[in-house]
Design an enzyme around this catalytic site. Structure first.
Site, PDB file in Angstrom:
ATOM      1  CG  HIS A 521      23.699   4.507  65.339  1.00 44.33           C
ATOM      2  ND1 HIS A 521      24.891   4.032  64.867  1.00 44.33           N
ATOM      3  CD2 HIS A 521      24.018   5.513  66.181  1.00 44.33           C
ATOM      4  CE1 HIS A 521      25.887   4.707  65.397  1.00 44.33           C
ATOM      5  NE2 HIS A 521      25.392   5.615  66.203  1.00 44.33           N
ATOM      6  NE  ARG A 522      17.886  -1.642  64.500  1.00 48.12           N
ATOM      7  CZ  ARG A 522      16.759  -2.227  64.128  1.00 48.12           C
ATOM      8  NH1 ARG A 522      16.150  -3.061  64.955  1.00 48.12           N
ATOM      9  NH2 ARG A 522      16.228  -1.983  62.943  1.00 48.12           N
TER      10      ARG A 522
END
Length: 548
Positions: A521-522
């Protein structure tokens, strides 16, 4: 006409603070507020700026020296007019104003104002409040944490007392002299404020009289907590840090606390063993790569360095018959990698379905025409993934070691998770974009055989851009595969099932394939992941799209 002036240590809120870096040398031209030396106490790392512009004639400090307010940093040759004006302004203005707390009024009794000392910068943001109203504080206890572009520092209480009111909040910006808090002093009365008059005033001497200049400098140093004279041993963190205190800045300590790392266990790679942010991150990676094995925990269960509770010790044999079985080498290695990836990558999983009714019919036809070759659904999934990676390049990428850059790859190497009797391995099919279905089928059969026979080389399991983990031959309706670092996504495939699907007129039986996309999700957000799986489902739903 030029003057040689002394650049002195301003009010830094501490005594005997070690010098960890000298930023200038004799002959350098410096501007106002340019850093001269870097100090590091147990609460702050800070650069001391030049109070005036000029040319450095002599540096009076070296790495490892300890300084206090008023210590001479350097002799700087400057024009008499501007130098005097600038120095006087700093001495009688900002420094005098910020040098100490002052009483708010006689009616306030022992309640005194605590202001920001000379921190070498203006408009520095407050990033943390370390006390609350009503809290008892000791002298030199941190009240707030400030963070400029040059330093993270705590502003200490100048005396013992009780916090009556906080005048700042997180996000506020402060400058020297800004009011931080009202503190009711303990005892009879608060200590008298220190003023700029108590600090030795820089002595201006003529450049043509070096002997008096040296004498004046020596006199000022002696009067203002001089640094230790004589030769010093080579710089060592043990010399400048008290006891066994770790040699690290407050920002690095905070980073270690966020990761749950006992900073005493981290070995510093900086000068004199100074612990840097990269050292903390490397320690965590090493611990996880080693399997993050639980260890004996001391008081509070901190022995494993990750702030985890100790692993439960259970004598299972007292409950019934048991048998010990050692983990295979593959499971030990993959287990350590999986633990690291799960702990360090923020996972999210996007689920979708693909209608593979026509694809499956075509696959069976190919199998009938190529009886000596096993054409599995996985080869179609590889081709569909390559098409999706071309449409969404962010998924064909990796974060660099700093986590601040994204490396986009122009090649398409697909990792395939293979189940073996000894555990999971992930061989890589290279340049999948340049191979047809039958070529992929042949190569997939070959690497699967080598994996089961334990004949895969290291080169055959490296360089992957994206991985596929297929459980379709076993069962399940969905799962959360773990991203295979340094990749940023992985596709999980479960068992296809025939379901009634509405076609606009009635329900028709369709073969639906469950897809589970886990992503970092980064790098990838939810909208991008949903678009990726939708595109992938469309490719698998109409294999003619793979020809585009």
């Amino acid at each position: 006409m030029v003057d040689v002036k002394q650049a002195l240590v301003p009010d830094i809120g501490h005594e005997q603070v070690p010098v960890i870096e000298v930023l200038v040398k004799p002959g350098d031209t410096v501007a106002v507020d340019q850093g001269l030396v870097t100090l590091e106490s147990d609460k702050a790392t800070m650069e001391l700026p030049a109070p005036f512009a000029g040319v450095v004639k002599e540096v009076k400090l070296k790495v490892g020296d300890e300084v206090s307010q008023g210590s001479v940093i350097a002799l700087i040759e400057t024009a008499a007019d501007s130098g005097k004006a600038e120095n006087d302004g700093k001495t009688t203005g900002k420094n005098a104003e910020a040098s100490a707390p002052v009483t708010s009024s006689p009616a306030a009794a022992a309640a005194r104002e605590v202001v920001v000392p000379d921190i070498g910068s203006d408009n520095v943001p407050v990033i943390e409040l370390l006390v609350a109203v009503g809290a008892s504080v000791r002298k030199d206890q941190g009240l707030v944490t400030l963070e400029s572009d040059k330093a993270t520092m705590e502003v200490p209480a100048p005396f013992d007392g009780v916090v009556k009111e906080l005048k700042v909040k997180i996000g506020d910006t402060v400058s020297p002299g800004s009011l931080l808090a009202l503190v009711e002093a303990a005892g009879e009365a608060a200590p008298q404020a220190r003023t700029a008059a108590a600090v030795a005033e820089p002595a201006a001497v003529s450049a043509s009289a070096p002997a008096p200049a040296e004498a004046a400098a020596s006199k000022a140093v002696a009067a203002a907590a001089p640094v230790q004279a004589g030769p010093r041993p080579p710089f060592d963190a043990r010399i400048v840090m008290p006891g066994d205190a770790p040699y690290a800045s407050p920002a690095v300590r905070a980073f270690a606390r966020e990761l749950g790392v006992e900073i005493h266990q981290v070995k510093g790679s900086g000068r004199g063993g100074r612990i840097q942010r990269e050292d903390v991150a490397a320690w965590v990676k090493h611990a996880l790569a080693a399997g993050a094995r639980p260890t004996e925990a001391g008081a509070g269960g901190q022995g494993n360095g990750l702030n985890l509770l100790p692993w439960p010790k259970v004598d299972f044999a007292k409950f019934g018959e048991v048998e010990e079985q050692p983990l295979s080498r593959i499971k030990k290695i993959s287990g350590a990698n999986l633990a690291r990836n799960w702990a360090m990558i923020p996972h999210v999983t996007q689920h979708d379905e693909a209608d593979i009714t026509e694809l499956e019919a075509f696959r069976k036809q190919l199998g009938a025409e190529n009886k000596d070759l096993k054409v599995t659904p996985l080869v179609f999934q590889i081709k569909a993934v390559v098409a999706a990676l071309k449409a969404f390049p962010t998924f064909n990428a990796s974060l660099d070691a700093s986590g601040e850059k994204l490396i986009l790859k122009k090649y398409f190497h697909i990792g395939i998770a293979v189940d073996t009797p000894d555990g999971l391995v992930v061989p890589v099919i290279r340049d999948a974009d340049q191979k047809g279905l039958l070529t992929l089928a042949a190569e997939l059969g070959e690497i699967s055989r080598k994996a089961r026979d334990k004949k895969l080389g290291a080169a055959e399991m490296s360089g992957g851009c994206f991985s596929i983990s297929s459980l379709g031959g076993i069962g399940g309706t969905g799962f959360t595969p773990i991203v295979n670092a340094p990749e940023v996504a992985i596709l999980g495939v479960s068992k296809a099932q025939t379901k009634p699907v509405w076609n606009g007129k009635d329900f028709a039986p369709r073969l639906m394939l469950p897809l589970s996309l886990s992503y970092d999700h980064r790098v990838v957000d939810g909208a991008a992941a949903a678009r990726f799986t939708a595109f992938l489902a469309a490719q698998l739903g109409d294999i003619r799209r793979l020809l585009l």
